[in-house]
Motif scaffolding. Structure first.
Motif, PDB file in Angstrom:
ATOM      1  N   GLU A  75       0.806  -1.217   0.000  1.00 43.19           N
ATOM      2  CA  GLU A  75       0.000   0.000   0.000  1.00 43.19           C
ATOM      3  C   GLU A  75       0.843   1.273   0.000  1.00 43.19           C
ATOM      4  OE1 GLU A  75      -2.777  -0.284   3.213  1.00 43.19           O
ATOM      5  OE2 GLU A  75      -3.929  -1.872   2.251  1.00 43.19           O
ATOM      6  N   GLY A  76       2.045   1.181  -0.529  1.00 43.44           N
ATOM      7  CA  GLY A  76       2.889   2.358  -0.599  1.00 43.44           C
ATOM      8  C   GLY A  76       3.445   2.805   0.741  1.00 43.44           C
ATOM      9  N   LYS A  77       3.284   1.953   1.763  1.00 42.82           N
ATOM     10  CA  LYS A  77       3.673   2.354   3.121  1.00 42.82           C
ATOM     11  C   LYS A  77       4.919   1.633   3.616  1.00 42.82           C
ATOM     12  CE  LYS A  77      -1.183   3.142   4.303  1.00 42.82           C
ATOM     13  NZ  LYS A  77      -2.326   2.689   5.149  1.00 42.82           N
ATOM     14  N   ARG A  78       5.102   0.387   3.203  1.00 40.59           N
ATOM     15  CA  ARG A  78       6.230  -0.373   3.736  1.00 40.59           C
ATOM     16  C   ARG A  78       6.588  -1.506   2.785  1.00 40.59           C
ATOM     17  NH1 ARG A  78       4.451  -5.251   6.092  1.00 40.59           N
ATOM     18  NH2 ARG A  78       2.185  -5.401   6.266  1.00 40.59           N
ATOM     19  N   GLU A  79       7.844  -1.887   2.837  1.00 34.51           N
ATOM     20  CA  GLU A  79       8.271  -3.052   2.081  1.00 34.51           C
ATOM     21  C   GLU A  79       8.104  -4.299   2.945  1.00 34.51           C
ATOM     22  OE1 GLU A  79      12.156  -2.764   0.460  1.00 34.51           O
ATOM     23  OE2 GLU A  79      11.625  -1.218  -1.004  1.00 34.51           O
ATOM     24  N   SER A  80       7.687  -5.364   2.314  1.00 33.81           N
ATOM     25  CA  SER A  80       7.481  -6.627   3.021  1.00 33.81           C
ATOM     26  C   SER A  80       8.232  -7.725   2.293  1.00 33.81           C
ATOM     27  CB  SER A  80       5.987  -6.964   3.067  1.00 33.81           C
ATOM     28  OG  SER A  80       5.771  -8.277   3.548  1.00 33.81           O
ATOM     29  N   SER A  81       8.913  -8.551   3.043  1.00 30.38           N
ATOM     30  CA  SER A  81       9.582  -9.708   2.442  1.00 30.38           C
ATOM     31  C   SER A  81       9.385 -10.917   3.357  1.00 30.38           C
ATOM     32  CB  SER A  81      11.070  -9.435   2.225  1.00 30.38           C
ATOM     33  OG  SER A  81      11.711  -9.143   3.441  1.00 30.38           O
ATOM     34  N   PHE A  82       9.125 -12.051   2.759  1.00 32.10           N
ATOM     35  CA  PHE A  82       8.907 -13.261   3.542  1.00 32.10           C
ATOM     36  C   PHE A  82       9.137 -14.481   2.670  1.00 32.10           C
ATOM     37  CE2 PHE A  82       4.924 -11.819   1.751  1.00 32.10           C
ATOM     38  CZ  PHE A  82       4.356 -12.949   1.199  1.00 32.10           C
ATOM     39  N   GLU A  83       9.469 -15.581   3.318  1.00 28.54           N
ATOM     40  CA  GLU A  83       9.626 -16.850   2.618  1.00 28.54           C
ATOM     41  C   GLU A  83       8.297 -17.587   2.600  1.00 28.54           C
ATOM     42  OE1 GLU A  83      14.260 -18.283   3.089  1.00 28.54           O
ATOM     43  OE2 GLU A  83      12.731 -19.188   4.361  1.00 28.54           O
ATOM     44  N   VAL A  84       8.039 -18.304   1.531  1.00 28.87           N
ATOM     45  CA  VAL A  84       6.804 -19.071   1.450  1.00 28.87           C
ATOM     46  C   VAL A  84       7.092 -20.394   0.737  1.00 28.87           C
ATOM     47  CG1 VAL A  84       6.143 -17.861  -0.675  1.00 28.87           C
ATOM     48  CG2 VAL A  84       4.410 -19.077   0.633  1.00 28.87           C
ATOM     49  N   ASP A  85       6.527 -21.450   1.275  1.00 32.90           N
ATOM     50  CA  ASP A  85       6.647 -22.766   0.657  1.00 32.90           C
ATOM     51  C   ASP A  85       5.501 -22.910  -0.345  1.00 32.90           C
ATOM     52  OD1 ASP A  85       6.865 -25.419  -0.059  1.00 32.90           O
ATOM     53  OD2 ASP A  85       7.157 -26.156   1.980  1.00 32.90           O
ATOM     54  N   VAL A  86       5.826 -23.004  -1.611  1.00 37.21           N
ATOM     55  CA  VAL A  86       4.798 -23.038  -2.649  1.00 37.21           C
ATOM     56  C   VAL A  86       4.503 -24.457  -3.138  1.00 37.21           C
ATOM     57  CG1 VAL A  86       5.273 -20.689  -3.423  1.00 37.21           C
ATOM     58  CG2 VAL A  86       6.523 -22.593  -4.457  1.00 37.21           C
ATOM     59  N   PHE A  87       4.862 -25.448  -2.341  1.00 43.03           N
ATOM     60  CA  PHE A  87       4.585 -26.837  -2.715  1.00 43.03           C
ATOM     61  C   PHE A  87       3.082 -27.120  -2.763  1.00 43.03           C
ATOM     62  CE2 PHE A  87       3.206 -30.971  -1.126  1.00 43.03           C
ATOM     63  CZ  PHE A  87       3.741 -31.817  -2.092  1.00 43.03           C
ATOM     64  N   PHE A  88       2.665 -27.850  -3.775  1.00 45.79           N
ATOM     65  CA  PHE A  88       1.350 -28.489  -3.784  1.00 45.79           C
ATOM     66  C   PHE A  88       1.379 -29.621  -4.802  1.00 45.79           C
ATOM     67  CE2 PHE A  88       0.972 -25.096  -6.922  1.00 45.79           C
ATOM     68  CZ  PHE A  88       0.306 -25.692  -7.992  1.00 45.79           C
ATOM     69  N   VAL A  89       0.470 -30.566  -4.626  1.00 46.48           N
ATOM     70  CA  VAL A  89       0.361 -31.683  -5.569  1.00 46.48           C
ATOM     71  C   VAL A  89      -0.346 -31.151  -6.811  1.00 46.48           C
ATOM     72  CG1 VAL A  89      -0.491 -34.018  -5.958  1.00 46.48           C
ATOM     73  CG2 VAL A  89       0.162 -33.303  -3.649  1.00 46.48           C
ATOM     74  N   TYR A  90       0.320 -31.199  -7.944  1.00 51.10           N
ATOM     75  CA  TYR A  90      -0.211 -30.540  -9.132  1.00 51.10           C
ATOM     76  C   TYR A  90      -0.918 -31.527 -10.063  1.00 51.10           C
ATOM     77  CZ  TYR A  90       4.185 -32.344 -11.063  1.00 51.10           C
ATOM     78  OH  TYR A  90       5.224 -33.161 -11.434  1.00 51.10           O
ATOM     79  N   HIS A  91      -1.775 -30.925 -10.887  1.00 44.53           N
ATOM     80  CA  HIS A  91      -2.538 -31.699 -11.864  1.00 44.53           C
ATOM     81  C   HIS A  91      -1.582 -32.407 -12.825  1.00 44.53           C
ATOM     82  CE1 HIS A  91      -5.708 -32.936 -14.414  1.00 44.53           C
ATOM     83  NE2 HIS A  91      -5.548 -32.036 -15.355  1.00 44.53           N
ATOM     84  N   GLY A  92      -1.706 -33.721 -12.949  1.00 43.90           N
ATOM     85  CA  GLY A  92      -0.825 -34.492 -13.820  1.00 43.90           C
ATOM     86  C   GLY A  92       0.139 -35.380 -13.053  1.00 43.90           C
ATOM     87  N   ASP A  93       0.353 -35.067 -11.785  1.00 45.22           N
ATOM     88  CA  ASP A  93       1.218 -35.882 -10.938  1.00 45.22           C
ATOM     89  C   ASP A  93       0.534 -37.229 -10.670  1.00 45.22           C
ATOM     90  OD1 ASP A  93       2.775 -36.965  -8.904  1.00 45.22           O
ATOM     91  OD2 ASP A  93       3.179 -35.039  -7.974  1.00 45.22           O
ATOM     92  N   LYS A  94       1.324 -38.274 -10.514  1.00 44.11           N
ATOM     93  CA  LYS A  94       0.779 -39.608 -10.231  1.00 44.11           C
ATOM     94  C   LYS A  94      -0.007 -39.595  -8.919  1.00 44.11           C
ATOM     95  CE  LYS A  94       2.152 -44.453  -9.681  1.00 44.11           C
ATOM     96  NZ  LYS A  94       3.293 -45.417  -9.649  1.00 44.11           N
TER      97      LYS A  94
END
Length: 333
Positions: free
Chosen positions: A217-236
């Motif tokens: 919102e133009g007020k502060r910078e934010s940085s963080f780690e995120v785990d983006v794992f998920f079981v995706y379409h096409g995986d066994k």
């Protein structure tokens, strides 16, 4: 009206709201034209490598004929999104052209966005910078939509219902929040899998963590780690989870699923009164005295229903919808 007849009515409503082939072609033409146009501009004061990506309801499986285009620039290094969009606006306006019109720059938002229109194809485009989580979220929702056609059908119908009732708007629920509510309900009541469950990781050494940095919102910078794992379409494994879920969901009509959804979030249901935040991933306790609270699948700083706390007063709307879906479904959408 039998459950089978009720479902026929709902499927006809879905058909009426499908995007036509002509509209799909216009979208494709508009995106090609936009990318070609952007490549002619000198809009990179950041010396960053830039890629283009579309995301949102056009790709997540829950789109309708009214869906617009979400378009993001992805850079290989951090740029201030607001400054980047301002510079881009300046460059677009400096070019003598009448194809792309800038309607609005929403600068002080969680994610700054510039709204433009392709005036040839009459396509609305929301443009932002480095919304990587938006891209990943689109793929996650698409994976859920492909678990079973009723997941997709119910999500679209709930978006149509929310817009018809006037509760999906910039001051109340978002379409995204309604979809998370729908998926959460299916996990809680109909054994839909949590595709982000870490037990599904095939290897402990599998690295799926990324760093997100942005201006809030133009007020502060934010940085963080995120785990983006998920079981995706096409995986066994995805196919195994899909087959397990199919056995449960195939036994229930679309009408009954929606009825149960409305009852779950009614003033007599547990959806908003449970002690945990609405979530499709990890369980998180609400803060004391908090009724409306949601945990985003990836962004721990974001509560998609935070703003409804002061803007949503009539939870009986869900209760009434639970009655109407069986008696007069055609009137709801």
């Amino acid at each position: 009206m039998t459950s089978k007849d009720q479902d026929k009515v709902l499927l006809e409503i879905l058909k009426q709201n499908e995007m036509t082939d002509d509209k799909k072609k216009k979208f494709q033409n508009s995106l090609k034209s936009l990318v070609h146009f952007l490549k002619q501009l000198d809009y990179d004061p950041f010396n960053a490598e830039i890629k283009y990506c579309i995301f949102g309801s056009q790709l997540n499986g829950f789109g309708t004929k009214e869906s617009d285009v979400d378009f993001t620039f992805l850079t290989n290094s951090y740029v201030d999104e607001r400054i980047a969009l301002k510079y881009l606006r300046q460059e677009i306006e400096a070019v003598d052209q009448n194809k792309f019109k800038i309607n609005e720059l929403v600068e002080f938002a969680r994610i700054a966005v510039m709204k433009i229109q392709d005036q040839t194809n009459k396509i609305e485009i929301d443009m932002c910078f480095n919304n990587l989580l938006g891209v990943i979220n689109t793929k996650l929702l698409n994976a859920y939509a492909n678990l079973n056609e009723k997941v997709q059908q119910g999500g679209i119908l709930l978006k149509l219902w929310g817009k018809k009732q006037g509760i999906i708007n910039k001051n109340c629920f978002s379409s995204y929040a309604i979809l998370i509510m729908w998926l959460h309900f299916l996990q809680q009541k109909y054994q839909m899998p949590n595709l982000q469950d870490k037990q599904y990781k095939t290897s402990k050494s599998q690295t799926t963590t990324i760093m997100i940095k942005r201006n809030i919102e133009g007020k502060r910078e934010s940085s963080f780690e995120v785990d983006v794992f998920f079981v995706y379409h096409g995986d066994k494994l995805y196919k195994q989870l899909k087959d397990q879920f199919d056995k449960v969901i195939s036994q229930v009509s679309l009408t009954i699923l929606l009825r149960d959804f409305f009852n779950y979030y009614s003033d007599q249901g547990e959806g908003f009164t449970q002690k945990y935040k609405i979530s499709i991933n990890e369980k998180q306790l609400k803060e004391e005295g908090e009724k409306y609270s949601m945990s985003d699948p990836f962004d721990k700083e974001h509560d998609p229903i935070k703003k409804i706390r002061n803007n949503f007063k009539d939870q009986k709307l869900f209760h009434q919808a639970g009655i109407n879906i069986q008696n007069s479904p055609q009137s709801m959408f």
